[in-house]
Design an enzyme around this catalytic site. Structure first.
Site, PDB file in Angstrom:
ATOM      1  N   CYS A   1      -2.690   4.255   5.269  1.00 29.21           N
ATOM      2  CA  CYS A   1      -2.298   5.306   4.320  1.00 29.21           C
ATOM      3  C   CYS A   1      -3.359   6.390   4.166  1.00 29.21           C
ATOM      4  O   CYS A   1      -3.095   7.440   3.579  1.00 29.21           O
ATOM      5  CB  CYS A   1      -1.957   4.708   2.965  1.00 29.21           C
ATOM      6  SG  CYS A   1      -0.704   3.428   3.070  1.00 29.21           S
TER       7      CYS A   1
ATOM      8  N   HIS B   1      -2.492  10.275  -2.275  1.00 29.83           N
ATOM      9  CA  HIS B   1      -1.560   9.394  -1.576  1.00 29.83           C
ATOM     10  C   HIS B   1      -0.489   8.922  -2.554  1.00 29.83           C
ATOM     11  O   HIS B   1      -0.784   8.566  -3.694  1.00 29.83           O
ATOM     12  CB  HIS B   1      -2.323   8.205  -0.990  1.00 29.83           C
ATOM     13  CG  HIS B   1      -1.431   7.167  -0.408  1.00 29.83           C
ATOM     14  ND1 HIS B   1      -0.394   7.481   0.452  1.00 29.83           N
ATOM     15  CD2 HIS B   1      -1.406   5.814  -0.559  1.00 29.83           C
ATOM     16  CE1 HIS B   1       0.217   6.366   0.799  1.00 29.83           C
ATOM     17  NE2 HIS B   1      -0.372   5.347   0.195  1.00 29.83           N
TER      18      HIS B   1
ATOM     19  N   ASN C   1       6.380   4.990  -0.849  1.00 32.51           N
ATOM     20  CA  ASN C   1       5.103   5.092  -0.139  1.00 32.51           C
ATOM     21  C   ASN C   1       5.396   5.207   1.361  1.00 32.51           C
ATOM     22  O   ASN C   1       5.847   4.241   1.977  1.00 32.51           O
ATOM     23  CB  ASN C   1       4.267   3.843  -0.448  1.00 32.51           C
ATOM     24  CG  ASN C   1       2.913   3.848   0.240  1.00 32.51           C
ATOM     25  OD1 ASN C   1       2.641   4.667   1.108  1.00 32.51           O
ATOM     26  ND2 ASN C   1       2.071   2.907  -0.145  1.00 32.51           N
TER      27      ASN C   1
HETATM   28  O1  UT7 Z   1      -0.891   2.507   0.209  1.00 32.98           O
HETATM   29  C1  UT7 Z   1      -1.479   1.562  -0.650  1.00 32.98           C
HETATM   30  C2  UT7 Z   1      -0.438   0.522  -0.814  1.00 32.98           C
HETATM   31  N1  UT7 Z   1      -0.151  -0.126  -1.982  1.00 32.98           N
HETATM   32  C3  UT7 Z   1      -0.360   0.194  -3.267  1.00 32.98           C
HETATM   33  O2  UT7 Z   1      -0.934   1.157  -3.646  1.00 32.98           O
HETATM   34  C4  UT7 Z   1       0.175  -0.778  -4.252  1.00 32.98           C
HETATM   35  C5  UT7 Z   1      -0.809  -1.091  -5.357  1.00 32.98           C
HETATM   36  N2  UT7 Z   1      -0.278  -2.093  -6.283  1.00 32.98           N
HETATM   37  C6  UT7 Z   1       0.773  -1.858  -7.088  1.00 32.98           C
HETATM   38  O3  UT7 Z   1       1.308  -0.779  -7.082  1.00 32.98           O
HETATM   39  C7  UT7 Z   1       1.216  -2.939  -8.017  1.00 32.98           C
HETATM   40  O4  UT7 Z   1       0.293  -4.008  -7.979  1.00 32.98           O
HETATM   41  C8  UT7 Z   1       2.632  -3.470  -7.662  1.00 32.98           C
HETATM   42  C9  UT7 Z   1       3.667  -2.395  -7.992  1.00 32.98           C
HETATM   43  C10 UT7 Z   1       2.721  -3.835  -6.201  1.00 32.98           C
HETATM   44  C11 UT7 Z   1       2.956  -4.705  -8.488  1.00 32.98           C
HETATM   45  O5  UT7 Z   1       2.833  -4.436  -9.858  1.00 32.98           O
HETATM   46  P1  UT7 Z   1       2.127  -5.477 -10.819  1.00 32.98           P
HETATM   47  O6  UT7 Z   1       2.201  -4.908 -12.167  1.00 32.98           O
HETATM   48  O7  UT7 Z   1       0.773  -5.748 -10.229  1.00 32.98           O
HETATM   49  O8  UT7 Z   1       3.091  -6.736 -10.716  1.00 32.98           O
HETATM   50  P2  UT7 Z   1       2.806  -8.201 -10.195  1.00 32.98           P
HETATM   51  O9  UT7 Z   1       2.636  -8.224  -8.722  1.00 32.98           O
HETATM   52  O10 UT7 Z   1       1.723  -8.825 -11.028  1.00 32.98           O
HETATM   53  O11 UT7 Z   1       4.167  -8.926 -10.553  1.00 32.98           O
HETATM   54  C12 UT7 Z   1       4.582  -9.079 -11.901  1.00 32.98           C
HETATM   55  C13 UT7 Z   1       5.920  -9.774 -11.916  1.00 32.98           C
HETATM   56  C14 UT7 Z   1       5.941 -11.081 -11.141  1.00 32.98           C
HETATM   57  O12 UT7 Z   1       6.760 -11.981 -11.849  1.00 32.98           O
HETATM   58  P3  UT7 Z   1       6.108 -13.138 -12.769  1.00 32.98           P
HETATM   59  O13 UT7 Z   1       5.248 -13.937 -11.836  1.00 32.98           O
HETATM   60  O14 UT7 Z   1       5.291 -12.396 -13.798  1.00 32.98           O
HETATM   61  O15 UT7 Z   1       7.284 -13.842 -13.284  1.00 32.98           O
HETATM   62  C15 UT7 Z   1       6.628 -10.704  -9.859  1.00 32.98           C
HETATM   63  O16 UT7 Z   1       7.292 -11.810  -9.259  1.00 32.98           O
HETATM   64  O17 UT7 Z   1       6.927  -8.935 -11.316  1.00 32.98           O
HETATM   65  C16 UT7 Z   1       7.624  -9.697 -10.329  1.00 32.98           C
HETATM   66  N3  UT7 Z   1       8.063  -8.779  -9.268  1.00 32.98           N
HETATM   67  C17 UT7 Z   1       9.238  -8.148  -9.263  1.00 32.98           C
HETATM   68  N4  UT7 Z   1      10.279  -8.171 -10.121  1.00 32.98           N
HETATM   69  C18 UT7 Z   1      11.337  -7.392  -9.835  1.00 32.98           C
HETATM   70  C19 UT7 Z   1       7.362  -8.410  -8.156  1.00 32.98           C
HETATM   71  N5  UT7 Z   1       8.097  -7.542  -7.438  1.00 32.98           N
HETATM   72  C20 UT7 Z   1       9.263  -7.363  -8.108  1.00 32.98           C
HETATM   73  C21 UT7 Z   1      10.408  -6.585  -7.851  1.00 32.98           C
HETATM   74  N6  UT7 Z   1      11.416  -6.609  -8.740  1.00 32.98           N
HETATM   75  N7  UT7 Z   1      10.526  -5.776  -6.774  1.00 32.98           N
END
Ligand code: UT7
Length: 319
Positions: free
Chosen positions: A113, A246, A276
């Site tokens: 990225c 980005h 993204n």
């Molecule tokens: O180019 C660089 C690439 N990437 C990035 O910049 C991404 C950087 N990171 C992020 O943007 C965030 O960390 C994410 C958007 C990927 C995730 O957000 P988060 O607030 O860190 O969520 P999490 O991974 O801690 O997940 C929280 C909850 C989990 O459920 P439980 O365990 O709390 O019950 C996940 O299973 O959200 C759940 N979850 C979803 N629920 C519905 C994860 N993905 C999804 C989904 N839909 N798509």
């Protein structure tokens, strides 16, 4: 001698695919979660068989048209991609062939990225050395190919697309400062840990990410690298007219703008409609803001990327 942008172009394949459509395709997700955690409302997904070189070619043709430069005039073609058409030849050579250019140096840059900021910085150095005069710099991706559609934590975040710029030698100000960095010790937090060996895919050919680790890393380095290029160009961040970070997550974009003291209305945002698109995200956003008239000649524009590797980079330019 400056390297100055003379044209921009971009291309998004097909129709937007909404969060609700992804849920309807059987992914265990919902619009509320995706919008509140990422700001993404839709993304474009290429048809099976559509390649990065096809998307990059269309973006390149639009940038060349705006610049009034013919393909034959180019002496440098750099493509930033992590989803190349083939292992080799490079996507840059494939686009060169489709454009009908012969003789320009053509190669790919793999910095995920951050790829476009790397490619732009490399092209700027070629031009400012006096060795090359007209460069085509492209970011093109079909990230949908490397997504695990059973992993809801990653598959909803990415999209496909391409953006391009033409960069020419000029005595008028253009790119004022660039920076590129990497920290290979962080290779495990965002990767596609697969390879082809003996005719078989070995390892894991899908994108894997520790989202929270990536989030924290991204906010820190995006603010640091923005300050670095501003300092190198003796410019205050408050003098930046447009910030194009980005486009991965609206919360990362807003946190970066806040850390830099750049108002929200000076930040170009496309993540809501593009998701993204990795190396394509910055040139896609740049082209949108040039074509809709927000970015004007003479304004200062700060571009920055961060991605797997870990890699990060920035360019401050006078448009
Ligand atoms: O180019 C660089 C690439 N990437 C990035 O910049 C991404 C950087 N990171 C992020 O943007 C965030 O960390 C994410 C958007 C990927 C995730 O957000 P988060 O607030 O860190 O969520 P999490 O991974 O801690 O997940 C929280 C909850 C989990 O459920 P439980 O365990 O709390 O019950 C996940 O299973 O959200 C759940 N979850 C979803 N629920 C519905 C994860 N993905 C999804 C989904 N839909 N798509």
């Amino acid at each position: 001698m400056y390297a100055r942008l003379s044209g921009t172009g971009s291309y998004l394949p097909g129709n937007p695919v909404s969060n609700n459509e992804l849920a309807a395709r059987g992914i265990d997700t919902n619009d509320e979660w995706i919008v509140s955690r990422t700001g993404i409302r839709s993304r474009h997904l290429a048809h099976v068989g559509t390649t990065s070189s096809e998307l990059g070619l269309i973006a390149a043709q639009k940038a060349l048209e705006m610049a009034g430069v013919t393909a034959a005039d180019l002496d440098l073609i750099i493509v930033a991609t992590s989803t190349p058409d083939f292992i080799f030849p490079s996507t840059a050579c494939l686009i060169q062939g489709k454009l009908g250019n012969k003789g320009a140096a053509a190669f790919d840059v793999q910095a995920v990225c951050a790829g476009f900021t790397y490619a732009l910085g490399i092209a700027e150095k070629f031009i400012c050395s006096g060795s090359h005069k007209k460069a085509l710099v492209i970011g093109a991706e079909v990230f949908s190919r490397i997504l695990d559609w059973n992993d809801r934590g990653t598959c909803v975040l990415f999209g496909d697309g391409a953006g391009a710029v033409v960069l020419e030698a000029s005595d008028k100000p253009g790119i004022l400062a660039t920076a590129m960095h990497a920290d290979g010790s962080q290779n495990g937090i965002l990767n596609v840990p697969g390879q082809i060996c003996g005719g078989q895919v070995t390892g894991d050919p899908f994108l894997r990410m520790d989202g929270q680790a990536v989030f924290k890393f991204a906010v820190r380095v995006l603010a640091d690298v923005a300050e670095e290029v501003c300092k190198a160009a003796e410019t205050q961040t408050s003098d930046v007219d447009w910030l194009i970070p980005h486009q991965a997550n609206i919360r990362i974009i807003e946190a970066t703008g806040k850390k830099l003291g750049i108002d929200r209305d000076k930040v170009i945002v496309t993540v809501d409609r593009h998701g993204n698109t990795s190396a394509a995200s910055v040139p896609l956003a740049l082209d949108e803001a040039v074509r809709d008239g927000r970015i004007q000649r003479g304004q200062k524009v700060l571009l920055e990327g961060v991605g797997g590797g870990f890699t990060w980079g920035a360019a401050l330019l006078e448009f």
